[in-house]
Design a protein around this motif. Structure first.
Motif, short mmCIF file in Angstrom:
data_model
loop_
_atom_site.label_atom_id
_atom_site.label_comp_id
_atom_site.label_asym_id
_atom_site.label_seq_id
_atom_site.Cartn_x
_atom_site.Cartn_y
_atom_site.Cartn_z
N LYS A 46 0.80 -1.22 0.00
CA LYS A 46 0.00 0.00 0.00
C LYS A 46 0.84 1.28 0.00
CE LYS A 46 -3.02 0.07 3.25
NZ LYS A 46 -4.13 0.25 4.23
N PRO A 47 1.91 1.38 0.80
CA PRO A 47 2.71 2.62 0.77
C PRO A 47 3.39 2.89 -0.56
CG PRO A 47 3.16 1.36 2.77
CD PRO A 47 2.38 0.47 1.86
N MET A 48 3.43 1.88 -1.44
CA MET A 48 4.07 2.05 -2.74
C MET A 48 3.09 2.47 -3.83
SD MET A 48 7.31 1.51 -2.49
CE MET A 48 7.75 1.22 -4.22
N ARG A 49 1.83 2.54 -3.52
CA ARG A 49 0.85 2.95 -4.52
C ARG A 49 1.04 4.42 -4.87
NH1 ARG A 49 -2.98 -0.66 -5.78
NH2 ARG A 49 -3.13 -2.50 -4.44
N LEU A 50 0.83 4.73 -6.14
CA LEU A 50 1.14 6.06 -6.64
C LEU A 50 -0.02 7.03 -6.41
CD1 LEU A 50 2.82 5.17 -10.06
CD2 LEU A 50 3.89 5.38 -7.81
N LEU A 51 0.35 8.27 -6.09
CA LEU A 51 -0.60 9.37 -6.05
C LEU A 51 -0.54 10.12 -7.37
CD1 LEU A 51 -0.43 10.68 -2.37
CD2 LEU A 51 -1.90 8.94 -3.39
N PRO A 52 -1.39 11.12 -7.59
CA PRO A 52 -1.48 11.73 -8.92
C PRO A 52 -0.20 12.34 -9.47
CG PRO A 52 -3.44 12.24 -7.66
CD PRO A 52 -2.51 11.56 -6.72
N ASP A 53 0.78 12.64 -8.63
CA ASP A 53 2.04 13.19 -9.16
C ASP A 53 3.01 12.10 -9.57
OD1 ASP A 53 2.68 12.24 -6.67
OD2 ASP A 53 3.82 14.00 -6.05
N GLY A 54 2.58 10.83 -9.48
CA GLY A 54 3.43 9.73 -9.88
C GLY A 54 4.38 9.26 -8.81
N ARG A 55 4.30 9.84 -7.62
CA ARG A 55 5.16 9.45 -6.50
C ARG A 55 4.39 8.55 -5.55
NH1 ARG A 55 6.27 13.64 -3.28
NH2 ARG A 55 8.35 12.96 -2.65
N PRO A 56 5.07 7.56 -4.95
CA PRO A 56 4.38 6.66 -4.03
C PRO A 56 3.88 7.39 -2.77
CG PRO A 56 6.43 5.67 -4.78
CD PRO A 56 6.45 7.11 -5.24
N LEU A 57 2.82 6.86 -2.22
CA LEU A 57 2.22 7.40 -1.00
C LEU A 57 3.27 7.59 0.09
CD1 LEU A 57 -0.13 8.09 0.94
CD2 LEU A 57 -0.54 5.61 1.15
N LEU A 58 4.18 6.63 0.25
CA LEU A 58 5.17 6.69 1.32
C LEU A 58 6.02 7.95 1.24
CD1 LEU A 58 6.66 5.46 3.73
CD2 LEU A 58 8.05 4.15 2.11
N LEU A 59 6.40 8.38 0.05
CA LEU A 59 7.22 9.58 -0.07
C LEU A 59 6.45 10.82 0.34
CD1 LEU A 59 9.26 8.98 -3.36
CD2 LEU A 59 9.87 8.46 -0.98
N HIS A 60 5.15 10.83 0.09
CA HIS A 60 4.32 11.95 0.56
C HIS A 60 4.27 11.97 2.08
CE1 HIS A 60 2.46 13.66 -3.13
NE2 HIS A 60 2.81 12.48 -3.64
#
Length: 256
Positions: free
Chosen positions: A27-41
């Protein structure tokens, strides 16, 4: 200026509410709209408040998460170190330690392992699948002014369904489409004192056993957050986040 405490992020669970047949992405690796994984956010959110030390409790998908963090943060000025069950990335203003207890360990077991990578001082605790525009300093300041073992953030949630009332004649007298509920829920942000470890046992459940035990003894404080709160429990939560970003941008990177 007081240095922000380290944060322990829980990101090792199986995330079964997200998975379908053939879908093994953590789940933390799923992408958000900017193409970055949730975890980085999530990491960026904490860094906005000056947090520089992270301990990530990994398990399911540990290899993918480790690879992401090494590729993102292990630049030319960073150093990496490894030991039995852990890997550390150390840079000029950032230190990330990953500790791996496997995919089936309970939260308490993960926290007890993380303890070996923390000083005997208060620390933040959070989930790697939650975002918000919470002012994290409110939580830190509230906890520092008490003798609580743990201070949590409480918030309100919108119902996933329309709610209604029906009278004795089976007539609908009220209808509210997905209202905000009045009851408070834990938002997944905590500030903890080292005494928390005194009540952790690997066989106990953090939410089912530990939090009620501490609450009964008057050792849990709270901060109420009425702003944005995004738990990523289901696939629909990611779709809703895409709609929010399209309307309002990345609000969690500009906390209130």
């Amino acid at each position: 200026m007081t240095r922000p405490p380290p944060v322990v992020l829980l990101c090792g669970g199986l995330g079964l509410r997200q998975r379908s047949d053939g879908d093994d992405l953590p789940k933390p690796m799923r992408l958000l709209p900017d193409g970055r994984p949730l975890l980085l956010h999530v990491v960026d959110y904490y860094r906005r408040f000056g947090v520089r030390e992270f301990v990530l409790c990994v398990g399911y998908g540990a290899d993918a998460i480790t690879r992401l963090l090494v590729e993102t943060f292990a630049g030319s000025s960073a150093q990496t170190a490894t030991g039995a069950g852990w890997l550390r990335i150390s840079g000029v203003d950032l230190r990330i330690t990953l500790v791996d207890d496997g995919p089936y360990a309970e939260k308490n077991a993960r926290l007890l392992t993380a303890r070996g990578h923390l000083d005997d001082k208060p620390f933040l605790l959070g989930y790697a699948d939650v975002l918000s525009d919470l002012d994290l300093n409110r939580l830190i300041d509230r906890h520092r002014g008490t003798d609580a073992a743990l201070t949590l953030v409480a918030t309100r949630v919108r119902s996933r369904y329309g709610e209604l009332r029906v009278d004795a004649a089976c007539r609908v007298t009220e209808f509210h489409e997905k209202p905000t509920r009045t009851a408070l829920v834990s938002a997944g942000y905590f500030m903890c004192s080292p005494q928390l470890f005194d009540v952790l046992r690997p066989e106990l459940d953090f939410e089912v056993d530990v939090l009620p035990q501490l609450t009964a003894s008057g050792r849990v404080g709270a901060v109420v957050h009425e702003g944005l709160w995004l738990p990523f429990d289901t696939y629909k939560d990611f779709i809703d986040a895409e709609d929010l970003v399209a309307r309002e941008g990345f609000r969690w990177l500009n906390p209130a």
